[in-house]
Design an enzyme around this catalytic site. Structure first.
Site, mmCIF file in Angstrom:
data_model
loop_
_atom_site.group_PDB
_atom_site.id
_atom_site.type_symbol
_atom_site.label_atom_id
_atom_site.label_comp_id
_atom_site.label_asym_id
_atom_site.label_seq_id
_atom_site.Cartn_x
_atom_site.Cartn_y
_atom_site.Cartn_z
ATOM 1 N N ASP A 98 46.774 7.633 -28.871
ATOM 2 C CA ASP A 98 46.359 7.077 -27.592
ATOM 3 C C ASP A 98 47.566 6.609 -26.789
ATOM 4 O O ASP A 98 47.590 6.733 -25.556
ATOM 5 C CB ASP A 98 45.387 5.913 -27.809
ATOM 6 C CG ASP A 98 44.046 6.375 -28.361
ATOM 7 O OD1 ASP A 98 43.600 7.463 -27.981
ATOM 8 O OD2 ASP A 98 43.465 5.663 -29.183
ATOM 9 N N GLU A 99 48.546 6.065 -27.476
ATOM 10 C CA GLU A 99 49.761 5.604 -26.798
ATOM 11 C C GLU A 99 50.414 6.745 -26.021
ATOM 12 O O GLU A 99 50.783 6.600 -24.856
ATOM 13 C CB GLU A 99 50.734 5.031 -27.831
ATOM 14 C CG GLU A 99 51.953 4.362 -27.251
ATOM 15 C CD GLU A 99 52.821 3.707 -28.321
ATOM 16 O OE1 GLU A 99 53.949 3.329 -27.986
ATOM 17 O OE2 GLU A 99 52.367 3.577 -29.479
#
Length: 544
Positions: A247-248
């Site tokens: 997600d980062e």
């Protein structure tokens, strides 16, 4: 609009990267490296004096292991890019506020007088706290609802250090460390809007490395303090979490391409999305949209955790992403120092003897903390001396990169990780380098900045590793660059690692153009805006 993934960080190793099977649990490089090192010792550390005689000692470098991102930088603007223009019947304002200071009324918007959806507020704020490995940062975002979905206006950014991971065993102290950031939110979010301003705290690789028990205690204390001391509602989904590395990277990709106007519904037809490479302190991420030749067999992105299907701007994007835990810049330093110390131990048995380190600039010295195989720590005095240099440092980093690791699913980048060939599937796309890439490269660029390629980084590293004579030859008259390099022995290591990551790891060609970025028109680049867009696009609940 975006479906955030839940965290599965517990499967990630605390060492040099995520495993691809359960048997790889050694937190450092395989013992087999020792054999390679033994062969390389003779030629790598060729005869040369490793004493400190005649070398300039380091005077101050106490901040080097927890190197904060700089508090402010000049905007790095890209051509032909603009922020979102909402779909609304109201006429576009002649002067668009791009900051809190230029906003005539933070509780209203200049784009319309009523929201398109009567059930939505006309103005919506969102708070995203990036609890990174080297510090914590808050992004205070303003959106408006003049169109069918929230549209971003501007950001207020503040940061503090150290990060939450420095409060191991002190969860209450960790929670209180965020007060200075939340107080900034209180100062800028209008009081009437605070109960409906969601806040999220997303920790990254630094907190992952503490382990599940200690990190859970810290996050629990943070959640408790947010809910009892501050008026902001905690985001319903993944409000206070350790963010999954995937997600980062994907959120950073969304942020950059949203601001560069390549993925929005109103983006120019045929706009090509940037590949986004983010280099943090403990981890590094790569995200790009590969294009495959349908006429060739097996020309598709293989299924797996690396595949991320994203609905955005009326299109489906099939992204490749990977987060390498352990390959952030600070972790890379530790790995290099540990390997150098091991190699040095094969050459001498004398206690307290200085160790030659080819990844320190010539004529520099530094005391580094090295973790042993038993988990204890020791201080080792390392010197650059005559052995320092880009080529010799690169040999060390090649071992750390584990380029020859077993590749179970081909093709691989490094450390045995599957990645479609960038040469085949992303041959001409634009590349954006974020975070430490920017922090190290930008101060060395002349004004105006020249065309930047992968080979430019190698050229910089070559001269930086030579020490002061090399600095003064290339950057004569550039006081910003010379001040940046002063008392920073590991600048040589940093640039060499960056070049190796791009050239050896990802296999970009030396002539490939790259861009670096810190801000775009006052907005911080990175994953935070992408995560905030997901947050305000979901279901929001206000506090009573």
């Amino acid at each position: 609009m975006i479906s955030p993934r839940s965290s599965n960080y517990e499967r990630l190793e605390g060492g040099m990267g995520p495993s691809r099977n359960a048997s790889r649990t050694v937190p450092w490089k395989k013992i087999a490296i020792a054999a390679t090192v033994l062969i390389g010792v003779v030629w790598l550390f060729s005869p040369g004096d490793t004493s400190a005689s005649g070398w300039m000692p380091k005077t101050s470098d106490s901040d080097i292991d927890i190197d904060p991102l700089p508090p402010a930088y000049t905007e790095h603007k890209q051509p032909d890019a603009d922020l979102a223009v909402p779909t609304t019947s109201a006429a576009a304002p002649s002067v668009r506020p791009t900051s809190y200071e230029s906003d005539p009324d933070p509780s209203k918007t200049v784009y319309c007088t009523t929201p398109q959806n009567p059930s939505s507020p006309i103005v919506q704020y969102a708070l995203m706290i990036d609890a990174g490995s080297t510090g914590s940062r808050i992004h205070i975002y303003k959106f408006h609802n003049c169109g069918a979905s929230p549209t971003y206006e501007y950001e207020i950014f503040r940061q503090t250090k150290p990060g939450l991971s420095e409060y191991a065993g002190e969860p209450q102290g960790a929670a209180a460390s965020l007060d200075v950031l939340l107080d900034a939110a209180l100062a800028h979010v209008p009081p009437a809007l605070r109960p409906c301003t969601p806040v999220a705290v997303k920790a990254t690789a630094g907190l992952r490395s503490l382990g599940a028990e200690q990190s859970a205690e810290i996050l629990g204390a943070v959640r408790q303090r947010l809910s009892t001391v501050y008026p902001f509602p905690i985001a319903e989904a993944d409000g206070v979490v350790i963010m999954d590395g995937k997600d980062e990277g994907v959120y950073a990709w969304i942020t950059a391409n949203y601001l560069m106007n390549t993925i929005r519904a109103d983006s120019p037809k045929g706009a090509s999305a940037y590949a986004v490479l983010d280099l943090g302190g403990a981890s590094t991420q790569i995200v790009f949209e590969p294009l495959f030749d349908a006429s060739k067999p097996d020309s598709a992105l293989l299924e797996g955790e690396h595949k991320y299907e994203l609905q955005f701007g009326g299109r489906t994007h099939v992204l490749y992403q990977h987060s390498y835990l352990g390959y952030g810049l600070m972790r890379a330093r530790k790995s290099v120092h540990r390997l150098v110390d091991f190699m040095g131990s094969l050459r001498t048995t004398k206690a307290h003897e200085e160790t030659g380190n080819p990844c320190l600039a010539r004529g520099t010295k530094r005391v580094v903390e090295v973790e042993t195989e038993t988990g204890t720590k020791k201080n080792v005095t390392m010197v650059g001396g005559d052995i320092g240099g880009f080529e010799s440092c690169n040999r060390i980093i090649e071992l750390v990169m584990a380029k020859d690791a077993i590749c179970e699913v081909k093709p691989c980048s490094f450390d045995g990780v599957y990645q479609p060939s960038l040469l085949d599937t992303f041959p001409n796309g634009k590349i954006l380098l974020l975070s430490y890439f920017y922090d190290r490269i930008h101060p060395l660029l002349p004004t105006p900045p020249p065309r930047l390629t992968i080979s430019t980084i190698a050229d910089f590293a070559t001269d930086v590793c030579l020490g002061k004579p090399g600095w003064e030859k290339r950057w004569s008259g550039n006081t910003v660059a010379l001040e940046e390099l002063e008392d920073r022995p590991e600048y040589c290591l940093d640039l060499t690692f960056m070049h190796a990551l791009l050239r050896l790891g990802y296999e970009f060609q030396d002539a490939r153009d790259v861009e670096i970025g810190k801000q775009f028109e006052g907005t911080e680049l990175g994953w935070a805006l992408g995560a905030a867009i997901a947050m305000v696009g979901g279901e929001l609940r206000c506090r009573a």
